[in-house]
Motif scaffolding. Structure first.
Motif, PDB file in Angstrom:
ATOM      1  N   ILE A  23       0.833  -1.202   0.000  1.00 38.52           N
ATOM      2  CA  ILE A  23       0.000   0.000   0.000  1.00 38.52           C
ATOM      3  C   ILE A  23       0.869   1.254   0.000  1.00 38.52           C
ATOM      4  N   ALA A  24       1.915   1.271   0.826  1.00 40.97           N
ATOM      5  CA  ALA A  24       2.773   2.457   0.937  1.00 40.97           C
ATOM      6  C   ALA A  24       3.454   2.794  -0.383  1.00 40.97           C
ATOM      7  N   LEU A  25       3.905   1.795  -1.117  1.00 45.51           N
ATOM      8  CA  LEU A  25       4.630   2.054  -2.362  1.00 45.51           C
ATOM      9  C   LEU A  25       3.716   2.190  -3.571  1.00 45.51           C
ATOM     10  N   GLY A  26       2.492   1.718  -3.480  1.00 41.59           N
ATOM     11  CA  GLY A  26       1.599   1.760  -4.624  1.00 41.59           C
ATOM     12  C   GLY A  26       0.483   2.770  -4.534  1.00 41.59           C
ATOM     13  N   MET A  27       0.426   3.529  -3.457  1.00 33.93           N
ATOM     14  CA  MET A  27      -0.709   4.427  -3.273  1.00 33.93           C
ATOM     15  C   MET A  27      -0.724   5.562  -4.296  1.00 33.93           C
ATOM     16  N   PRO A  28      -1.911   5.921  -4.764  1.00 29.54           N
ATOM     17  CA  PRO A  28      -2.038   7.024  -5.716  1.00 29.54           C
ATOM     18  C   PRO A  28      -1.549   8.330  -5.103  1.00 29.54           C
ATOM     19  N   GLY A  29      -0.928   9.167  -5.919  1.00 29.83           N
ATOM     20  CA  GLY A  29      -0.470  10.468  -5.453  1.00 29.83           C
ATOM     21  C   GLY A  29       0.910  10.464  -4.833  1.00 29.83           C
ATOM     22  N   LEU A  30       1.554   9.329  -4.747  1.00 27.50           N
ATOM     23  CA  LEU A  30       2.878   9.234  -4.131  1.00 27.50           C
ATOM     24  C   LEU A  30       3.880  10.131  -4.852  1.00 27.50           C
TER      25      LEU A  30
END
Length: 129
Positions: A23-30
């Motif tokens: 989730i941390a590496l794939g979240m939108p807006g990163l």
């Protein structure tokens, strides 16, 4: 860009094994907070020894905080809000994995009972012949 069908099992395994990291590496807006350009400032390293494997990913903020600890949070540097982990709310810590292990043990026990029942029926049929 969609995920190729051949890679779907890999993504599912990654999510099952490391949901928070997934989730941390794939979240939108990163990319709005971190430099994720192909030739950007991110860094990835993988080390493998006979006893372990280490995967390390470092992503740098667009506006890097000054050195000196965690004071950057108070200076207005953007923080990514993690979406809730679907496992952590209901089962803190490793409870999810303990529950999964218990469910697997129950499933294996049921399969053993079914196999024993089939073997008993087969033996009865063999005796009748």
């Amino acid at each position: 860009m969609g995920l190729p069908a051949d890679l779907l099992p890999y993504a599912e395994n990654l999510y099952r094994r490391f949901p928070e990291e997934f989730i941390a590496l794939g979240m939108p807006g990163l990319e709005e907070v971190y430099d994720l350009r192909p030739s950007g400032t991110w860094l990835k390293r993988m080390y493998e020894t006979p006893s372990e494997k280490t995967v390390e990913i470092t992503i740098r903020r667009w506006n890097s905080p000054p050195l000196g600890g965690g004071a950057f949070i108070q200076q207005g540097y953007p923080q990514m809000q993690m979406p809730p982990n679907p496992f952590s709310a209901a089962m803190p810590g490793s409870m999810y994995y303990q529950q999964q292990a218990f469910a697997l043990q129950q499933q294996q026990h049921q399969q053993q009972q079914q196999a024993a029942a089939v073997a008993a029926i087969w033996q009865q049929q063999q005796q009748q012949q």
